[in-house]
Design a protein around this motif. Structure first.
Motif, PDB file in Angstrom:
ATOM      1  N   SER A   1       0.801  -1.225   0.000  1.00 26.88           N
ATOM      2  CA  SER A   1       0.000   0.000   0.000  1.00 26.88           C
ATOM      3  C   SER A   1       0.835   1.276   0.000  1.00 26.88           C
ATOM      4  O   SER A   1       0.315   2.353  -0.318  1.00 26.88           O
ATOM      5  CB  SER A   1      -0.935   0.024   1.216  1.00 26.88           C
ATOM      6  N   LEU A   2       2.126   1.181   0.337  1.00 32.33           N
ATOM      7  CA  LEU A   2       2.966   2.371   0.441  1.00 32.33           C
ATOM      8  C   LEU A   2       4.376   2.040  -0.023  1.00 32.33           C
ATOM      9  O   LEU A   2       4.985   1.075   0.450  1.00 32.33           O
ATOM     10  CB  LEU A   2       3.012   2.862   1.894  1.00 32.33           C
ATOM     11  N   VAL A   3       4.894   2.843  -0.959  1.00 35.96           N
ATOM     12  CA  VAL A   3       6.259   2.678  -1.451  1.00 35.96           C
ATOM     13  C   VAL A   3       7.015   3.982  -1.210  1.00 35.96           C
ATOM     14  O   VAL A   3       6.505   5.072  -1.487  1.00 35.96           O
ATOM     15  CB  VAL A   3       6.286   2.330  -2.956  1.00 35.96           C
ATOM     16  N   LEU A   4       8.241   3.853  -0.732  1.00 34.36           N
ATOM     17  CA  LEU A   4       9.105   5.006  -0.458  1.00 34.36           C
ATOM     18  C   LEU A   4      10.319   4.974  -1.385  1.00 34.36           C
ATOM     19  O   LEU A   4      10.782   3.901  -1.779  1.00 34.36           O
ATOM     20  CB  LEU A   4       9.565   4.975   0.998  1.00 34.36           C
TER      21      LEU A   4
ATOM     22  N   ARG B   1       6.323  14.291  -1.721  1.00 34.73           N
ATOM     23  CA  ARG B   1       7.181  14.388  -0.525  1.00 34.73           C
ATOM     24  C   ARG B   1       6.626  13.520   0.603  1.00 34.73           C
ATOM     25  O   ARG B   1       5.444  13.604   0.952  1.00 34.73           O
ATOM     26  CB  ARG B   1       7.267  15.830  -0.044  1.00 34.73           C
ATOM     27  N   ALA B   2       7.484  12.699   1.190  1.00 38.58           N
ATOM     28  CA  ALA B   2       7.056  11.851   2.305  1.00 38.58           C
ATOM     29  C   ALA B   2       6.608  12.680   3.491  1.00 38.58           C
ATOM     30  O   ALA B   2       5.737  12.261   4.262  1.00 38.58           O
ATOM     31  CB  ALA B   2       8.195  10.909   2.706  1.00 38.58           C
ATOM     32  N   SER B   3       7.180  13.855   3.639  1.00 42.52           N
ATOM     33  CA  SER B   3       6.821  14.703   4.774  1.00 42.52           C
ATOM     34  C   SER B   3       5.347  15.109   4.743  1.00 42.52           C
ATOM     35  O   SER B   3       4.771  15.432   5.779  1.00 42.52           O
ATOM     36  CB  SER B   3       7.705  15.946   4.806  1.00 42.52           C
ATOM     37  N   GLU B   4       4.723  15.072   3.554  1.00 44.89           N
ATOM     38  CA  GLU B   4       3.299  15.374   3.474  1.00 44.89           C
ATOM     39  C   GLU B   4       2.455  14.356   4.222  1.00 44.89           C
ATOM     40  O   GLU B   4       1.306  14.633   4.581  1.00 44.89           O
ATOM     41  CB  GLU B   4       2.854  15.448   2.011  1.00 44.89           C
TER      42      GLU B   4
ATOM     43  N   MET C   1      13.093  12.746  -0.303  1.00 46.95           N
ATOM     44  CA  MET C   1      12.457  11.590   0.338  1.00 46.95           C
ATOM     45  C   MET C   1      10.978  11.595  -0.038  1.00 46.95           C
ATOM     46  O   MET C   1      10.232  12.487   0.339  1.00 46.95           O
ATOM     47  CB  MET C   1      12.603  11.689   1.857  1.00 46.95           C
ATOM     48  N   MET C   2      10.580  10.598  -0.824  1.00 46.08           N
ATOM     49  CA  MET C   2       9.244  10.619  -1.421  1.00 46.08           C
ATOM     50  C   MET C   2       8.460   9.351  -1.106  1.00 46.08           C
ATOM     51  O   MET C   2       9.034   8.296  -0.793  1.00 46.08           O
ATOM     52  CB  MET C   2       9.366  10.809  -2.930  1.00 46.08           C
ATOM     53  N   ALA C   3       7.135   9.480  -1.189  1.00 49.23           N
ATOM     54  CA  ALA C   3       6.224   8.376  -0.900  1.00 49.23           C
ATOM     55  C   ALA C   3       5.174   8.283  -1.990  1.00 49.23           C
ATOM     56  O   ALA C   3       4.749   9.287  -2.558  1.00 49.23           O
ATOM     57  CB  ALA C   3       5.544   8.592   0.451  1.00 49.23           C
ATOM     58  N   LEU C   4       4.744   7.057  -2.263  1.00 53.83           N
ATOM     59  CA  LEU C   4       3.663   6.788  -3.212  1.00 53.83           C
ATOM     60  C   LEU C   4       2.653   5.879  -2.532  1.00 53.83           C
ATOM     61  O   LEU C   4       2.986   4.766  -2.114  1.00 53.83           O
ATOM     62  CB  LEU C   4       4.218   6.109  -4.471  1.00 53.83           C
TER      63      LEU C   4
ATOM     64  N   PRO D   1      -4.863   3.046   5.790  1.00 49.67           N
ATOM     65  CA  PRO D   1      -4.294   4.250   6.422  1.00 49.67           C
ATOM     66  C   PRO D   1      -2.787   4.333   6.190  1.00 49.67           C
ATOM     67  O   PRO D   1      -2.073   3.331   6.300  1.00 49.67           O
ATOM     68  CB  PRO D   1      -4.623   4.061   7.900  1.00 49.67           C
ATOM     69  N   VAL D   2      -2.321   5.513   5.859  1.00 52.19           N
ATOM     70  CA  VAL D   2      -0.886   5.706   5.631  1.00 52.19           C
ATOM     71  C   VAL D   2      -0.199   5.873   6.978  1.00 52.19           C
ATOM     72  O   VAL D   2      -0.531   6.784   7.736  1.00 52.19           O
ATOM     73  CB  VAL D   2      -0.637   6.944   4.753  1.00 52.19           C
ATOM     74  N   PRO D   3       0.767   5.001   7.303  1.00 50.24           N
ATOM     75  CA  PRO D   3       1.441   5.141   8.594  1.00 50.24           C
ATOM     76  C   PRO D   3       2.332   6.371   8.625  1.00 50.24           C
ATOM     77  O   PRO D   3       2.874   6.786   7.593  1.00 50.24           O
ATOM     78  CB  PRO D   3       2.269   3.857   8.702  1.00 50.24           C
ATOM     79  N   ALA D   4       2.460   6.957   9.778  1.00 57.53           N
ATOM     80  CA  ALA D   4       3.366   8.090   9.983  1.00 57.53           C
ATOM     81  C   ALA D   4       4.509   7.650  10.875  1.00 57.53           C
ATOM     82  O   ALA D   4       4.403   6.684  11.629  1.00 57.53           O
ATOM     83  CB  ALA D   4       2.614   9.258  10.614  1.00 57.53           C
ATOM     84  N   GLY D   5       5.628   8.362  10.762  1.00 58.66           N
ATOM     85  CA  GLY D   5       6.754   8.070  11.646  1.00 58.66           C
ATOM     86  C   GLY D   5       8.054   7.988  10.889  1.00 58.66           C
ATOM     87  O   GLY D   5       8.173   8.456   9.749  1.00 58.66           O
TER      88      GLY D   5
END
Length: 415
Positions: A356-359, A374-377, A391-394, A401-405
């Motif tokens: 569900s999430l690729v960095l 941007r992953a920071s978003e 540092m990016m996220a897709l 839910p997109v995990p934070a941390g």
């Protein structure tokens, strides 16, 4: 009662509705954003346009030249009147035609758009027949009814098996990949999109004259559909699919069992050192990091491996995520599209695998073309100092839910 009477009553019941299926301006905008950069004046084909809510938005907000197609002339009349009222009549052309027998030459459009209408042909047939209409780099956008659970209840299952067999979002995405498309993004539409269709439809049903031949049956069908959604809507929904034909110059596939020895020198040559090749080998040896089927290659026309992309397991705030790294292109194939082809292919594979999430840590002018932001978003950060834009996220599945941390990479990365 004749079939004509039922047909006429169905369209009379639907006449004047703002939409002919679940949708919203917000969803149209989300789908449009996933298509990426467009030409200054994109050529758009809106199939099964109905009264043209999407066509109007695409003309107004994307500056598009829209050709809007439907078989029902009264819908096209509504659209022409709405376009003229908004000063968009020079941007929207209507055509009464069958979406299964379109008269346009190959490569005529930058976007082919079909909200709530692909069921007329079927998802797979639309993928096969509409691809030819796209110009190079063009995009196909569809919305389709889907199962939202792996175990739909018997009532919903019986209804849809009778009327139109459904698949899950992943099932349709897999069908698109098998048909030669990359999946740029999917959007599970919110409940409000159903309200935008069913609330006005229910009002029309309440006001309908059921003494008109065929109208009682049309009203009963509409009410049954609305009741099914109200009582069993957790089983199914509507989803948007943003698809782009794969580059035919490159055959992409999972790395073969005996190809580690082929990939290693390619990676070393691409980066000019053994460091990244050593990283790939170390990741292979880490069972907690290695994700079977997510080491991908692109082949050149002679069958040699031209590019490689790898996705492995990482974590964000303790939750599982995936890391794209490294991406390597043989020096003789750099800037030829091989890298883009293999990245899109491995992202498709990750989507179909259920990630569900690729960095990615990479060039901020390159990876956004794949949908990375941007992953920071998302309140995601690495455990070391890097420029924020690098540092990016897709997000591959917006239902999760997109995990934070903080990102925890496998030990092989040494960070």
């Amino acid at each position: 009662m004749s079939d004509n009477a039922l047909h006429d009553s169905f369209f009379a019941l639907h006449h004047g509705l703002p939409r002919q299926g679940p949708g919203s301006d917000a969803t149209t905008r989300r789908l449009l954003a996933l298509t990426g950069p467009l030409p200054e004046r994109p050529r758009v084909l809106d199939l099964g346009c109905g009264p043209g809510r999407s066509a109007l938005l695409l003309a107004a907000e994307a500056g598009a030249e829209v050709t809007a197609v439907d078989t029902h002339e009264p819908f096209l009349v509504e659209l022409r009147e709405a376009a003229a009222a908004r000063g968009l009549d020079g941007s929207i052309r209507t055509l009464r035609a069958d979406m299964g027998a379109l008269p346009f030459p190959d490569g005529s459009f930058d976007l082919v758009w079909a909200e709530s209408s692909v069921f007329v042909l079927g998802f797979d047939r639309a993928l096969a027949e509409w691809r030819r209409l796209l110009a190079p780099g063009g995009t196909l956008v569809l919305t389709e009814c889907v199962w939202t659970t792996g175990e739909p209840g018997p009532v919903a299952r019986a209804f849809w098996e009778e009327h139109y067999p459904l698949r899950t979002v992943t099932g349709n995405a897999a069908a698109a990949v098998a048909a030669g498309y990359h999946v740029l993004g999917t959007v599970l539409q919110p409940d409000g999109d159903w309200d935008e269709y069913y609330v006005p439809l229910a009002a029309h049903a309440e006001a309908a004259d059921t003494t008109v031949p065929g109208m009682a049956e049309a009203v009963a069908g509409a009410r049954a559909e609305i009741a099914l959604r109200r009582e069993h809507g957790s089983d199914y929904g509507y989803a948007g699919f943003v698809l782009r034909p794969a580059d035919p110059r490159w055959r992409t596939r999972p790395e073969g069992a005996d190809e580690a020895a082929v990939v290693r020198p390619l990676v070393a040559a691409a980066f000019g050192s053994d460091a990244e090749a050593d990283l790939v080998d170390a990741l292979r040896r880490d069972p907690d990091a290695w994700l079977p089927g997510l080491s991908y290659v692109a082949e050149a026309t002679d069958g040699s491996v031209a590019a490689h992309a790898l996705i492995t397991r990482c974590r964000v705030g303790g939750a599982p995520a995936a890391a794209l790294a490294p991406v390597a292109v043989a020096p003789e194939y750099q800037r030829t599209g091989a890298g883009q082809a293999v990245v899109r292919a491995v992202l498709d594979a990750a989507r179909l695998r259920g990630e569900s999430l690729v960095l990615v840590l990479g060039h901020p002018e390159y990876y956004p073309k794949f949908g990375f932001a941007r992953a920071s978003e998302y309140a995601i950060k690495p455990g070391f100092e890097v420029p924020d834009e690098a540092m990016m996220a897709l997000v591959l599945d917006d239902c999760v839910p997109v995990p934070a941390g903080t990102i925890a990479y496998p030990a092989a990365f040494g960070v």
